[in-house]
Design a protein around this motif. Structure first.
Motif, PDB file in Angstrom:
ATOM      1  N   ALA A 154       0.883  -1.159   0.000  1.00  0.00           N
ATOM      2  CA  ALA A 154       0.000   0.000   0.000  1.00  0.00           C
ATOM      3  C   ALA A 154       0.930   1.220   0.000  1.00  0.00           C
ATOM      4  O   ALA A 154       1.906   1.244  -0.743  1.00  0.00           O
ATOM      5  N   VAL A 155       0.691   2.212   0.799  1.00  0.00           N
ATOM      6  CA  VAL A 155       1.523   3.415   0.783  1.00  0.00           C
ATOM      7  C   VAL A 155       2.757   3.193   1.653  1.00  0.00           C
ATOM      8  O   VAL A 155       2.640   2.940   2.853  1.00  0.00           O
ATOM      9  N   ILE A 156       3.921   3.258   1.042  1.00  0.00           N
ATOM     10  CA  ILE A 156       5.197   3.207   1.755  1.00  0.00           C
ATOM     11  C   ILE A 156       5.829   4.587   1.631  1.00  0.00           C
ATOM     12  O   ILE A 156       5.865   5.160   0.543  1.00  0.00           O
TER      13      ILE A 156
ATOM     14  N   LYS B 138      -7.627   4.376   3.179  1.00  0.00           N
ATOM     15  CA  LYS B 138      -8.121   3.037   2.885  1.00  0.00           C
ATOM     16  C   LYS B 138      -7.428   1.963   3.718  1.00  0.00           C
ATOM     17  O   LYS B 138      -7.833   0.798   3.706  1.00  0.00           O
ATOM     18  N   ILE B 139      -6.363   2.314   4.435  1.00  0.00           N
ATOM     19  CA  ILE B 139      -5.580   1.342   5.189  1.00  0.00           C
ATOM     20  C   ILE B 139      -6.132   1.222   6.612  1.00  0.00           C
ATOM     21  O   ILE B 139      -6.138   2.209   7.352  1.00  0.00           O
TER      22      ILE B 139
ATOM     23  N   GLY C 185      -3.615  -4.235   6.160  1.00  0.00           N
ATOM     24  CA  GLY C 185      -4.982  -4.740   6.258  1.00  0.00           C
ATOM     25  C   GLY C 185      -5.897  -4.330   5.132  1.00  0.00           C
ATOM     26  O   GLY C 185      -7.050  -4.737   5.107  1.00  0.00           O
ATOM     27  N   ARG C 186      -5.390  -3.519   4.198  1.00  0.00           N
ATOM     28  CA  ARG C 186      -6.269  -3.056   3.110  1.00  0.00           C
ATOM     29  C   ARG C 186      -6.689  -4.196   2.200  1.00  0.00           C
ATOM     30  O   ARG C 186      -7.852  -4.297   1.837  1.00  0.00           O
ATOM     31  N   ALA C 187      -5.752  -5.054   1.829  1.00  0.00           N
ATOM     32  CA  ALA C 187      -6.077  -6.159   0.940  1.00  0.00           C
ATOM     33  C   ALA C 187      -6.535  -7.362   1.750  1.00  0.00           C
ATOM     34  O   ALA C 187      -5.847  -7.764   2.684  1.00  0.00           O
ATOM     35  N   THR C 188      -7.668  -7.908   1.404  1.00  0.00           N
ATOM     36  CA  THR C 188      -8.186  -9.064   2.139  1.00  0.00           C
ATOM     37  C   THR C 188      -8.398 -10.251   1.205  1.00  0.00           C
ATOM     38  O   THR C 188      -9.168 -11.162   1.505  1.00  0.00           O
ATOM     39  N   TYR C 189      -7.720 -10.248   0.071  1.00  0.00           N
ATOM     40  CA  TYR C 189      -7.831 -11.361  -0.865  1.00  0.00           C
ATOM     41  C   TYR C 189      -6.496 -11.538  -1.578  1.00  0.00           C
ATOM     42  O   TYR C 189      -5.646 -10.666  -1.508  1.00  0.00           O
TER      43      TYR C 189
ATOM     44  N   ARG D  58      -1.853   4.107   8.614  1.00  0.00           N
ATOM     45  CA  ARG D  58      -0.481   4.610   8.530  1.00  0.00           C
ATOM     46  C   ARG D  58       0.165   4.086   7.260  1.00  0.00           C
ATOM     47  O   ARG D  58      -0.321   3.135   6.631  1.00  0.00           O
ATOM     48  N   CYS D  59       1.277   4.718   6.890  1.00  0.00           N
ATOM     49  CA  CYS D  59       2.084   4.208   5.792  1.00  0.00           C
ATOM     50  C   CYS D  59       2.920   3.029   6.269  1.00  0.00           C
ATOM     51  O   CYS D  59       3.244   2.913   7.452  1.00  0.00           O
ATOM     52  N   GLY D  60       3.279   2.160   5.348  1.00  0.00           N
ATOM     53  CA  GLY D  60       4.263   1.138   5.651  1.00  0.00           C
ATOM     54  C   GLY D  60       5.656   1.764   5.694  1.00  0.00           C
ATOM     55  O   GLY D  60       5.871   2.882   5.233  1.00  0.00           O
ATOM     56  N   THR D  61       6.608   1.036   6.253  1.00  0.00           N
ATOM     57  CA  THR D  61       7.980   1.533   6.352  1.00  0.00           C
ATOM     58  C   THR D  61       8.892   0.801   5.384  1.00  0.00           C
ATOM     59  O   THR D  61       8.585  -0.311   4.925  1.00  0.00           O
ATOM     60  N   LEU D  62      10.018   1.404   5.112  1.00  0.00           N
ATOM     61  CA  LEU D  62      11.003   0.767   4.242  1.00  0.00           C
ATOM     62  C   LEU D  62      11.547  -0.513   4.868  1.00  0.00           C
ATOM     63  O   LEU D  62      11.825  -1.481   4.172  1.00  0.00           O
ATOM     64  N   ASP D  63      11.704  -0.516   6.174  1.00  0.00           N
ATOM     65  CA  ASP D  63      12.165  -1.729   6.852  1.00  0.00           C
ATOM     66  C   ASP D  63      11.194  -2.876   6.634  1.00  0.00           C
ATOM     67  O   ASP D  63      11.588  -4.017   6.376  1.00  0.00           O
ATOM     68  N   GLU D  64       9.900  -2.589   6.753  1.00  0.00           N
ATOM     69  CA  GLU D  64       8.893  -3.631   6.564  1.00  0.00           C
ATOM     70  C   GLU D  64       8.930  -4.172   5.138  1.00  0.00           C
ATOM     71  O   GLU D  64       8.803  -5.391   4.914  1.00  0.00           O
ATOM     72  N   ALA D  65       9.109  -3.296   4.184  1.00  0.00           N
ATOM     73  CA  ALA D  65       9.189  -3.732   2.788  1.00  0.00           C
ATOM     74  C   ALA D  65      10.435  -4.572   2.543  1.00  0.00           C
ATOM     75  O   ALA D  65      10.378  -5.624   1.889  1.00  0.00           O
TER      76      ALA D  65
END
Length: 262
Positions: free
Chosen positions: A200-202, A221-222, A258-262, A226-233
């Motif tokens: 999603a948004v990083i 939409k998340i 949690g945005r994508a559920t499929y 919050r945005c994701g982090t570079l570490d998580e990616a």
């Protein structure tokens, strides 16, 4: 300014060596997710060929890694340049074990479809989709020869759901997901896995350059808000391209709060 967080920097002194002896190519390595993944691979023992249009940025970010890197400035939308770059990597390191395609642009956003420039849409497809085709086409023969390879295409949640105001970006990332599904099936018996990652948004320079209204639209939409982090990616990408991930191919991993559920 250092783009990756202190976590990746500190890991350089606490080496995991997950990728000792492996040769990786990372596109879009001068900034954002590509930079974070490249540095994680280096920390964990890989030799990494770094491809980006911003050759100066590559030199600044990776000069201290010396012979562990090969820094190549190129136009990723030029197939001949991509083929030459991959040939240089194989000549230098004798093989390619890993390809991570991180290069990407949003193009002009916050426009409805009838307002989108054909020229801009074509440019976004050239950078986001055609580059994945060119690079994977160039590295797969080497991977076939050794019966091993890991390919990761960075897609986007926009490629699954479509973001209003982002036709070119959403459609190009949907194409990347389609490419991943096809390649995953084609090379499933050859020791090569091909997967995608759909963030999603990083928080990257790419996101920082978007209109704030567009970023808010995506972040709202998340479920985690919050945005994701570079570490998580980088952490998830490292698993996807590791030897541990041996029975998943043609799959799109979500990184969406949690945005994508499929």
């Amino acid at each position: 300014m250092e783009i990756t967080s202190s976590k990746i920097a500190s890991e350089r002194h606490n080496v995991c060596r997950e990728f000792d002896g492996q040769i990786a190519i990372v596109t879009g390595a001068a900034s954002g997710i590509g930079l974070a993944i490249a540095k994680k691979l280096l920390v964990e023992g890989a030799h990494v060929a770094l491809l980006d249009f911003n050759e100066k940025g590559l030199q600044q970010e990776f000069e201290s890694y010396g012979e562990q890197t090969l820094r190549i400035g190129l136009d990723i939308t030029n197939e001949a340049q991509v083929q030459e770059a991959v040939a240089d990597v194989v000549a230098r390191f004798s093989k390619v074990d890993i390809l991570v395609n991180c290069v990407g642009i949003t193009g002009v956003t916050n426009l409805k479809s009838h307002e989108v420039s054909t020229e801009n849409l074509q440019k976004v497809f050239d950078v986001n989709f055609m580059s994945c085709f060119y690079t994977s086409k160039a590295v797969i023969p080497s991977m076939l020869a050794q019966k091993y390879g890991r390919i990761l295409h960075i897609a986007s949640i926009a490629g699954k759901e479509g973001n209003a105001g982002m036709l070119a970006y959403s459609a190009s990332k949907a194409a990347v997901i389609g490419l991943t599904k096809v390649q995953g099936k084609e090379y499933a018996e050859d020791g090569i896995t091909v997967n995608a990652l759909a963030p999603a948004v990083i928080r990257t320079p790419l996101v920082d350059a978007m209109p704030e209204v567009q970023v808010k639209y995506m972040t709202d939409k998340i479920p985690m808000k919050r945005c994701g982090t570079l570490d998580e990616a980088a952490d998830l990408a490292a698993y996807i391209i590791s030897q541990k991930n041996s029975f998943t191919t043609g799959f799109t991993f979500d990184l969406s709060g949690g945005r994508a559920t499929y």
